[in-house]
Design an enzyme around this catalytic site. Structure first.
Site, short mmCIF file in Angstrom:
data_model
loop_
_atom_site.label_atom_id
_atom_site.label_comp_id
_atom_site.label_asym_id
_atom_site.label_seq_id
_atom_site.Cartn_x
_atom_site.Cartn_y
_atom_site.Cartn_z
N ASP A 230 47.88 17.28 32.12
CA ASP A 230 49.19 16.93 32.68
C ASP A 230 48.96 16.05 33.91
O ASP A 230 47.95 15.36 33.98
CB ASP A 230 49.98 18.20 33.00
CG ASP A 230 51.49 18.02 32.85
OD1 ASP A 230 52.04 17.12 33.52
OD2 ASP A 230 52.12 18.75 32.06
N HIS A 253 48.21 12.69 33.11
CA HIS A 253 49.48 11.97 33.13
C HIS A 253 49.66 11.16 34.40
O HIS A 253 50.76 10.71 34.70
CB HIS A 253 50.64 12.94 32.95
CG HIS A 253 50.69 13.59 31.60
ND1 HIS A 253 51.69 14.47 31.22
CD2 HIS A 253 49.85 13.49 30.53
CE1 HIS A 253 51.46 14.88 29.97
NE2 HIS A 253 50.35 14.30 29.55
#
Length: 412
Positions: A230, A253
């Protein structure tokens, strides 16, 4: 008349031998049991480095002992694998403001994730002057990730390490691997320094943000490597005066401010600097994301500078219509205002044809956006810029890509 006095030399010799032997025993005992002042070894409190025996109680005992001291204390974790089911360190009644955890070993989280009621595996609350140096925290989250990949009824999991409402925190040289959820959380903290941090989890591990910061001020992140599933760094509401420098991100991310604007009344984010960072094959580079719903939140005073992108899907992105799923999206207009954001000296390659995407709120357009010396390429040609409701200026190398802008009203 002088009488000759008889001396029993056998008694003297025997006594000397006894005294010497006692002295040797005392010296040997002292050498074996003496520890440096202010050092607490958790093994001496019953912790066993077999990776199976629960060492929670020895850690809690070490904390209680350290808190009762008026002098700086080091809690020492030697080499080995120590299993901890869950640890909670309450600082409100801790009189010691200088406690250091020196870790040479590895701390192991439980694998039976369904039995845990805590949302943080190792939690500090209202602590002051705590430092952690070295060591590895192994969240052992693979079982939970597999559950989430195959079912929607899995627990959310626990963050590995969390500091809440704490002050003067220093974490250096720590490694966090395979967290069930977030690796490191700073929530409601002041004056925090993280340096030399290594975070590692597979790119498909869900919700494993590397470092999450919210409602905190004065947080510095330096010289760290983050690879996760993430956001490498996620910045939530109420964060201010953050400095992030010399980090490597990927997989992951990217570095994200947000998501913001989920609630109507929300603290803003301001004075954030990310400088000298490399993004490798990440989903995003630098991102600001807000939900499309009413909110009084804001983002202002942000600097993204000296960044290298290597095959990043969205190198530069503002997304004010953020909705990670396809269901239950708000489909309103974002009330979060975004202003005074500088993108400077950003270069490298985009994995898509759009290198810069500014999708701002129609109700509250972005303002004060500055793009200077941004040079991104896709497939050996300049990457495009997609721009909606963003007001600002461009300069330097950015002119090479700005002519691909999809809206002539943007960045003017």
């Amino acid at each position: 008349m002088i009488m000759a006095m008889r001396v029993d030399y056998s008694i003297i010799i025997t006594s000397a031998i006894i005294v010497a032997a006692a002295s040797m025993i005392m010296s040997s005992t002292t050498a074996a049991t003496t520890v440096p002042a202010g050092l607490i070894n958790i093994v001496n409190l019953g912790a066993i480095a077999d990776g199976k025996t629960d060492s929670t109680l020895p850690f809690q005992s070490a904390w209680a002992s350290a808190c009762s001291s008026s002098k700086p204390v080091t809690i020492y974790v030697p080499s080995g694998r120590f299993f901890i089911r869950s640890a909670y360190f309450q600082g409100e009644r801790c009189s010691n403001k200088a406690i250091n955890f020196r870790i040479d070993g590895t701390l192991l989280a439980p694998t039976d994730y369904g039995k845990s009621s805590s949302d943080v595996w190792i939690k500090f609350e209202k602590a002051t002057g705590v430092s952690i140096s070295g060591g590895t925290l192994d969240g052992r989250g693979t079982g939970l990730w597999a559950c989430k990949a195959s079912s929607s009824s899995c627990p959310t999991g626990a963050a590995t390490l969390g500091f809440y409402n704490s002050t003067d925190i220093v974490i250096s040289g720590l490694s966090s691997i395979n967290s069930q959820k977030f690796h490191i959380v700073m929530d409601g903290c002041q004056n925090v320094k993280l340096q030399g941090i290594t975070i590692s989890a597979p790119g498909n591990s869900p919700n494993t943000d590397g470092i999450h910061i919210e409602f905190s001020t004065g947080v510095t992140v330096l010289n760290s490597r983050i690879a996760t599933g993430d956001d490498c760094v996620s910045i939530g509401p109420g964060s201010s005066n953050l400095w992030i420098q010399n980090i490597t991100c990927g997989p992951g991310h990217g570095v994200s401010i947000g998501s913001l604007g989920w609630t109507a009344q929300e603290a803003g984010v301001q004075n954030v600097t990310l400088k000298t960072a490399t993004f490798k094959s990440t989903q995003n580079g630098v991102r600001i994301k807000t939900w499309a719903r009413e909110s009084n939140g804001f983002v202002k005073g942000v600097v993204f500078e000296d960044l290298t992108m290597v095959q990043v899907q969205n190198p530069v992105i503002i997304d004010q219509n953020y909705c990670p799923g396809v269901h239950d999206c708000p489909h309103q207009l974002s009330g979060v205002t975004i202003s005074d954001v500088l993108y400077e000296d950003i270069r490298g390659t985009s994995a898509t044809d759009v290198g810069v995407k500014l999708d701002c709120s129609k109700e509250h357009p972005c303002s004060g956006i500055k793009i200077e010396d941004v040079n991104l390429s896709y497939d050996n040609r300049p990457a495009q810029v997609s721009c909606t409701n963003a007001l600002g200026t461009t300069g330097g190398g950015a002119a090479a890509v700005i002519h691909h802008t999809t809206s002539s009203s943007c960045l003017m």
